[in-house]
Design a protein around this motif. Sequence first.
Motif, short mmCIF file in Angstrom:
data_model
loop_
_atom_site.label_atom_id
_atom_site.label_comp_id
_atom_site.label_asym_id
_atom_site.label_seq_id
_atom_site.Cartn_x
_atom_site.Cartn_y
_atom_site.Cartn_z
N TRP A 143 9.13 1.73 34.58
CA TRP A 143 10.50 1.19 34.48
C TRP A 143 10.24 -0.60 34.67
O TRP A 143 11.02 -0.40 33.18
CB TRP A 143 10.76 0.78 36.23
N MET A 144 9.16 -0.61 33.59
CA MET A 144 9.55 -2.64 33.99
C MET A 144 9.31 -2.23 31.83
O MET A 144 9.70 -2.44 31.13
CB MET A 144 8.02 -3.08 32.97
N HIS A 196 12.40 -11.55 36.51
CA HIS A 196 12.19 -9.98 36.05
C HIS A 196 12.07 -8.54 37.53
O HIS A 196 11.51 -7.81 37.18
CB HIS A 196 11.04 -9.61 35.58
N PRO A 234 6.69 -8.52 29.42
CA PRO A 234 7.50 -9.26 29.47
C PRO A 234 7.03 -10.32 30.59
O PRO A 234 5.41 -9.97 31.36
CB PRO A 234 8.64 -8.75 31.10
N GLN A 280 17.47 -8.00 30.04
CA GLN A 280 17.76 -6.24 30.13
C GLN A 280 18.04 -4.72 30.73
O GLN A 280 18.16 -5.90 31.99
CB GLN A 280 16.18 -6.10 29.02
N ARG A 281 18.88 -4.33 30.24
CA ARG A 281 19.57 -3.09 30.51
C ARG A 281 18.82 -1.80 30.35
O ARG A 281 19.25 -2.12 28.63
CB ARG A 281 20.36 -3.43 31.41
N CYS A 327 16.71 -5.68 34.86
CA CYS A 327 15.96 -6.04 35.01
C CYS A 327 17.20 -7.96 35.22
O CYS A 327 17.85 -8.49 34.32
CB CYS A 327 14.95 -6.78 34.15
N VAL A 331 12.33 -0.52 30.86
CA VAL A 331 13.85 -1.40 30.44
C VAL A 331 13.72 -2.74 29.58
O VAL A 331 14.11 -2.82 28.62
CB VAL A 331 13.84 -2.08 31.84
N HIS A 332 12.17 -2.87 28.74
CA HIS A 332 11.68 -3.73 27.87
C HIS A 332 11.35 -3.30 26.62
O HIS A 332 10.86 -4.16 26.14
CB HIS A 332 10.62 -4.42 28.45
N LEU A 366 13.81 -5.46 38.98
CA LEU A 366 14.85 -4.46 38.44
C LEU A 366 15.40 -3.84 39.38
O LEU A 366 15.73 -3.91 40.95
CB LEU A 366 13.26 -3.62 38.20
N CYS A 378 16.29 -10.49 34.05
CA CYS A 378 16.10 -11.13 32.23
C CYS A 378 17.27 -10.74 32.26
O CYS A 378 17.31 -11.58 30.75
CB CYS A 378 14.55 -11.05 31.76
#
Length: 616
Positions: free
Chosen positions: A165-166, A180, A175, A204-205, A200, A169-170, A182, A202
Amino acid sequence: MNTQSQTQRVGELRTSQLLHTFGIGAVVDLPNLSVIVRGLQEWDPAHSTVLRENRLLDAVQRKLGKQVAELRTPPYTPPNLANPFDEWARIGVPVAAFPRWLRCTRCRVLASADSGLFELLSDVYRPDKVRYVHSCHAQGRKRPSAVPARFVLACQEGHLDDFPWMYFVHKGEEPTGGEHALRLTERGTSGEAANVFAVCGCGQRRPMSDAFGEENAAKNLPGCRGRHPHLGTFDGCGLRTRTMSLGATNGWFPTQIRVFSLPEGETAPEDEVAKNWGTLATVAALPKELARPVIVSLTFWPDLEPYGFDAVWDEMQRQLASVGERPKSVDTEEEVDLERPEWEAFTRPDQVNLPDFTTQRVARPRGTERYLERVVLVPRLREVSALYGFTRIDAPEFDVLSTEASRVAALSAEPPTWVPCAEQRGEGIFLQFREEPLVAWEGSPAVKERERRLRAGHDAWRANRRLQPGEWPGTRYVLLHSLAHCLIREFALEAGYGASGIAERVYARGGADPMAGILLYTAAPDSEGTLGGLVSLGEKPERLGSLIEQALDAARLCSSDPLCSEHDPVDHARLYGAACHVCLFASETSCVRNNHYLDRTLLVDTMAHDDLGYFG
């Protein structure tokens, strides 16, 4: 069943499900969480039962090695429902929570089960109530449930992993700084990937549609880490990964070997004596009366006992007298022939009446003498199946003795000493076909041309999937396989069983020792087997003959014609000719070939071809 973190019951499965649907390495979707069945290294064989089936054990040893010594049922102890704290509650098949990423059903936060945000609530009285909860709202057991994340990663080598996932998304960057946390949100009501977003804290999507498709997978997903969550290992793989929905039907395919229990003593003890010759050779030179107490005290004597001591002794003397000839051993490269012993048992001239195998020869229906050699009813049979591995994404190759080993995932971290198996009892009808008219039909120019087209499609299908060239089963097999599917549909209307409950076994082999027959049978895990619905269809020849004629009439015209009858396996690189879901395809529980090697054109006259059908 047990979780990896703490021993507790979380659900129930039938023995047959642990081999056919939710075996080792499969993800089991429970009411409130999902788990993966752990490898054999975590199973406790002390509470399982050994099943003796020598032919099946030999075939499994060809796959996994000689260290496999036993076939066992999954561990089980009858429950004491009055006390869920007894020892029985800790005996079962071990599982671990998977995927490890969870989503809160209220606030939609997305995090790992190891993050500390979620708590596992147990319930010894109601295992179906075991669930993860999130403390974002309410208190105690009223807290909202946390459900497994909808997506996982897999590769063609059988690996399975949590979705990154991280990373996703990034866009592959690590990141740093900021918030952060989610969340997994949805837009609209369709639930399709384009409307599901990983967001996220931050800012981000990203839509989940970016994770599907070959191009997106190459750009947006990392290479496979070689993870086997059922074994707890990382092999290091590097192949391209593929996003799969949790619970997808192509997430787990079993690789199995199935045999019927045949009457004991049907074959000479040659194989068993050869397999244990290293021990028996030391006593073979002794006088018979001195050797008897030694031989019957050996640990493997139960495998030899059904043949009788005299037959075993005679075989020992024969092998001892073979000067310069190495005794036959199961360590040779010769494959185990599973079909020939079954064929000989079904076609033997006398009837068999044993608890696990009963045959009864009946008259052929009038008008079928041209192509039928005999009709045999099988009121009782016992089928034993063993699981020796599994695949993901693509179904395994159909012949269990030629599956490409590189694609089959292992059941345990170390070479197993036993494999899980299950037994079912049932009944069936066996049809043996005459050899002479079949050989004449196979040799006709029109049939040979059709075989050339079918075989070209077979080769193209394997080439498109980067598979090694495989053996073509032959026109005879396609003919009998197509007839079996027609009869399954017709029998299901009369026998009282669903079409998915009737299975097939096709015996098709040419050459010096030919076979041509089909067995349609149904089996159930209950100790009493089935109810006799199939056998009743063959007790009256005129009834069976009428069903055969109706099945052939139904095959002559498909509601998808002329498209179905004109289907060319070469143009479409398929393993079937004139066949589709309307006319010939059967459920996956019925067809071991996954609806391949079918062709109505070889069976009857169709709209596109009126000169090929064997029953035309």
